[in-house]
Design an enzyme around this catalytic site. Structure first.
Site, mmCIF file in Angstrom:
data_model
loop_
_atom_site.group_PDB
_atom_site.id
_atom_site.type_symbol
_atom_site.label_atom_id
_atom_site.label_comp_id
_atom_site.label_asym_id
_atom_site.label_seq_id
_atom_site.Cartn_x
_atom_site.Cartn_y
_atom_site.Cartn_z
ATOM 1 C CG HIS A 39 9.033 -13.541 21.826
ATOM 2 N ND1 HIS A 39 8.461 -14.513 21.037
ATOM 3 C CD2 HIS A 39 8.480 -12.365 21.420
ATOM 4 C CE1 HIS A 39 7.616 -13.957 20.187
ATOM 5 N NE2 HIS A 39 7.601 -12.655 20.396
ATOM 6 C CB CYS A 40 9.288 -18.366 25.636
ATOM 7 S SG CYS A 40 10.558 -18.656 24.395
ATOM 8 C CB ILE A 41 7.570 -15.968 29.883
ATOM 9 C CG1 ILE A 41 8.408 -14.694 29.988
ATOM 10 C CG2 ILE A 41 8.454 -17.201 29.968
ATOM 11 C CD1 ILE A 41 9.130 -14.560 31.331
#
Length: 339
Positions: free
Chosen positions: A330-332
């Protein structure tokens, strides 16, 4: 004109990502090569479901093209790091065919001593320009991984991020909520006190909510559940579930909490507590790209997500290399809504 952030399960126009380049997060050539392979695996998984545009730094285009393949769009801009969820814009819609991009202040996850953000602080503007949408500026230090919305007025936040001294010293809870609501079109904030233990390590975000809890649909939230009492997140995850079960959303619904068992591994090779979490998944058009860890619980988590999203294809992607750098799938990734 009122804008709101659509939920992640709403249709996307495309996904935006950033390409890993030499920086303090990737300490040597081997780590950088591993990160590039991991980011590419996620990009290719998402591309099965929707267009992907990856921003790469100067001189990084050839290796990006080689690993990403011909179907991922590439654009060149100056970059410091590769976490598009946090450095990119938060897209919002006006409900009448209009799209805009919220540009939060980015300061290296609370001005951490290893972080650089001269270029990353401008990426939200660059992506907005590339998408052809206006920018909505904000004075709040915030990142995309620090918020999660249900699309019907509710947003999840954490005390140690929006109220952290490294981000917004002097801001009150009420001031933070007012700014969040003004930019996202939300009306109710649910606060968790902190994030997972491992997220306070060297490359941690100091408590991002998208590794702890996420809406699966209005009224339903998935939450990280560490079942092993030996891990300090055992008590933390019990607390999160209790807090969320006691909450109602902006529409007055009592939240249904779905606990997702954490992977069985407790520590990394250096002996530090891991924050491996299946919560840090990404919803794309017709798909769920799910973190995997070569762990006995991978299939258990995938089964839960298949039941939650029966109309979507669940694609597990090994996320251990990404987590070693400070985040997850999700962070990327960052979604651009379809209007």
């Amino acid at each position: 004109m009122t804008f709101r952030m659509p939920p992640e399960w709403a249709p996307h126009e495309r996904t935006w990502m950033a390409w890993p380049g030499p920086n303090p997060t990737f300490t040597d050539d081997e780590e950088l090569a591993g990160a590039r392979a991991a980011w590419a695996s996620v990009a290719r998984a998402v591309r099965r479901f929707e267009p992907v545009t990856t921003v790469h730094g100067p001189g990084q285009g050839d290796i990006a093209r080689e690993l990403l393949g011909p179907d991922v769009d590439l654009v060149e801009r100056e970059l410091d790091d590769a976490w598009m969820r946090d450095i990119g814009p938060t897209f919002v819609t006006d409900g009448q065919g209009g799209l805009a991009a919220v540009d939060w202040v980015f300061n290296g996850w609370g001005a951490q001593d290893w972080a650089r953000w001269e270029h990353d602080s401008k990426i939200a503007h660059h992506v907005a320009d590339l998408a052809g949408v206006p920018v909505l500026g904000s004075t709040l230090v915030n990142e995309g991984g620090a918020i999660h919305v249900d699309g019907e007025g509710t947003v999840l936040l954490t005390d140690t991020v929006q109220l952290g001294a490294g981000r917004n010293p002097g801001w009150t809870r009420e001031q933070v909520e007012a700014e969040i609501h003004a930019k996202l079109g939300t009306t109710k904030a649910i606060w968790l006190p902190h994030g997972l233990t491992g997220d306070y390590g060297r490359y941690g975000t100091q408590g991002h909510v998208d590794i702890v809890a996420a809406f699966a649909r209005p009224g339903t939230v998935v939450v990280h559940s560490q079942r092993d009492p030996a891990h300090p997140d055992h008590a933390r995850s019990q607390l999160y579930a209790e807090i969320l079960r006691d909450q109602t959303d902006a529409e007055g619904r009592r939240l249904e909490v779905v606990e997702i068992p954490a992977p069985t591994v407790l520590k990394d090779e250096e002996g530090d507590w891991v924050d491996y979490s299946y919560i840090n998944h990404y919803l794309c058009n017709g798909g769920v790209v799910l973190c995997a860890f070569d762990d006995p619980h991978d299939e258990l988590a995938a089964g839960i997500f298949r039941r939650l999203f029966p109309e979507r294809t669940v694609t597990p992607v090994d996320a251990r290399t990404i987590f070693a750098s400070g985040g997850g799938i999700h962070c990327i990734t960052q979604q651009q809504p379809r209007i």
